[in-house]
Design an enzyme around this catalytic site. Structure first.
Site, PDB file in Angstrom:
ATOM      1  N   ARG A  41      -0.448  24.455 -14.731  1.00  0.00           N
ATOM      2  CA  ARG A  41       0.642  24.075 -13.834  1.00  0.00           C
ATOM      3  C   ARG A  41       0.448  24.690 -12.450  1.00  0.00           C
ATOM      4  O   ARG A  41       0.839  24.113 -11.444  1.00  0.00           O
ATOM      5  CB  ARG A  41       1.981  24.511 -14.432  1.00  0.00           C
ATOM      6  CG  ARG A  41       2.336  23.786 -15.727  1.00  0.00           C
ATOM      7  CD  ARG A  41       3.659  24.285 -16.279  1.00  0.00           C
ATOM      8  NE  ARG A  41       4.016  23.587 -17.511  1.00  0.00           N
ATOM      9  CZ  ARG A  41       3.709  24.016 -18.718  1.00  0.00           C
ATOM     10  NH1 ARG A  41       3.021  25.116 -18.869  1.00  0.00           N
ATOM     11  NH2 ARG A  41       4.086  23.340 -19.795  1.00  0.00           N
ATOM     12  N   ASP A  44      10.697  24.419 -23.419  1.00  0.00           N
ATOM     13  CA  ASP A  44       9.912  25.355 -24.227  1.00  0.00           C
ATOM     14  C   ASP A  44      10.780  25.965 -25.328  1.00  0.00           C
ATOM     15  O   ASP A  44      10.339  26.142 -26.469  1.00  0.00           O
ATOM     16  CB  ASP A  44       9.355  26.472 -23.344  1.00  0.00           C
ATOM     17  CG  ASP A  44       8.638  25.954 -22.126  1.00  0.00           C
ATOM     18  OD1 ASP A  44       7.400  25.877 -22.143  1.00  0.00           O
ATOM     19  OD2 ASP A  44       9.326  25.600 -21.147  1.00  0.00           O
ATOM     20  N   HIS A 104       7.644  29.024 -16.765  1.00  0.00           N
ATOM     21  CA  HIS A 104       7.374  27.820 -17.543  1.00  0.00           C
ATOM     22  C   HIS A 104       5.879  27.561 -17.413  1.00  0.00           C
ATOM     23  O   HIS A 104       5.419  26.839 -16.537  1.00  0.00           O
ATOM     24  CB  HIS A 104       8.166  26.634 -16.983  1.00  0.00           C
ATOM     25  CG  HIS A 104       7.804  25.315 -17.615  1.00  0.00           C
ATOM     26  ND1 HIS A 104       7.860  25.084 -18.967  1.00  0.00           N
ATOM     27  CD2 HIS A 104       7.365  24.164 -17.055  1.00  0.00           C
ATOM     28  CE1 HIS A 104       7.484  23.840 -19.217  1.00  0.00           C
ATOM     29  NE2 HIS A 104       7.169  23.265 -18.073  1.00  0.00           N
TER      30      HIS A 104
END
Length: 319
Positions: A90, A150, A177
């Protein structure tokens, strides 16, 4: 046209944005939904397709607009951005998606200054912070979707392992995250029973002689789920669409729901000035407050590591 309430505007009509819109239509939590996308023709097709389900859902007006059409929105959800590719973290996404935000956020503030902004684009913690800095809005009005998905994955896998309805599992993934997220095992519950106590009475055979290894496997499956799904189908969208609906309900219905959203930390376990996921009360004003958790030693170390990694990326980004 007079405003219908609640009004939600979605910036970005890719798979995540459209799974989210489909979910909130079914949930019946919005009366007006504005779709904004650089590919207007695709957005128009999505609006038409969704609108044709009108006889089967609560009344809702779905249409494509420009930024001026998001005026009076209660909630603006940013899903626009380049998607995560197989093998890519990410954090690798930050440069391109930060540039996209620079063009989007000022338009939101101009036309919907009172709206709560929910950031979904990845890396969500970094981009939530960038949105906060660009917007000039109070931090409580800028929320990142954080680790809500999550945590849902975590609950599902614990429930599956224990053969318990996942809705009876109360457990959270916190921190970034992404790769430095961590499980809060010390506060995980099965119903009203602490997970560590449930394990003593469960005697599940597939835990074998090493239950700690099984817990490690469960967390790693949570952490790596997105990579596996992306490798198999190219993107993740259904789970996050439902997770965003849960966050949206908390905001639009003023529910005061505790969720592991990404919020700006203010001396949280000594950490400030970054967005990370911690338990927070969410209502129509955005983040009402964050609950400081009494982490165990390992969890505190993981939290500090997550904060350090996110801070390093923010510093490198120039924000």
């Amino acid at each position: 046209m007079s405003k219908l309430s609640p009004k939600v505007s979605v910036i970005g009509c890719g798979n995540v944005g459209m799974r989210y819109v489909y979910s909130i239509i079914i949930a019946g939590i919005a009366r007006e939904i504005v779709l904004v996308d650089y590919n207007r023709q695709k957005a128009e097709g999505e609006a038409m397709d969704l609108s044709h389900g009108a006889p089967y859902v609560s009344p809702v007006n779905i249409y494509v607009g420009d930024y001026s059409d998001i005026a009076d929105s209660d909630l603006v959800v940013i899903t626009a951005g380049r998607g995560q590719k197989p093998g890519e973290t990410r954090i690798d996404l930050i440069k391109g998606n930060a540039e996209i935000l620079k063009s989007i956020v000022p338009q939101i503030v101009k036309y919907a200054p009172a709206a709560i902004i929910l950031v979904v684009s990845n890396p969500v913690d970094i981009l939530s912070y960038i949105t906060y800095k660009i917007s000039g809005k109070p931090a409580n009005e800028i929320i990142g979707s954080g680790t809500v998905l999550d945590s849902a994955r975590f609950k599902y896998l614990i429930g599956s392992h224990c053969n318990i309805d996942s809705r009876s599992i109360h457990a959270s993934i916190l921190g970034e995250h992404g790769d430095t997220e961590f499980p809060m095992w010390s506060k995980a519950f099965v119903g009203d029973i602490l997970f560590k106590d449930y394990c003593k009475i469960c005697n599940k055979e597939n835990c074998g002689q090493n239950p700690e290894a099984k817990l490690k496997d469960i967390f790693e499956e949570v952490r790596d789920s997105a990579y596996k799904i992306i490798a198999k189908k190219g993107e993740t969208s259904y789970g996050i669409g439902l997770a965003l609906t849960k966050i949206s309900e908390a905001i639009l219905k003023d529910e005061n729901t505790v969720l592991s959203v990404s919020s700006l930390l203010n001396n949280y376990q000594g950490e400030s000035g970054i967005y990370l996921s911690v338990p927070a009360v969410v209502n129509k004003g955005g983040i009402r407050q964050a609950f400081e958790v009494d982490f165990d030693e390992a969890e505190l170390a993981a939290f500090k590591n997550s904060a350090q990694k996110v801070r390093e990326v923010i510093k490198a980004s120039g924000f």
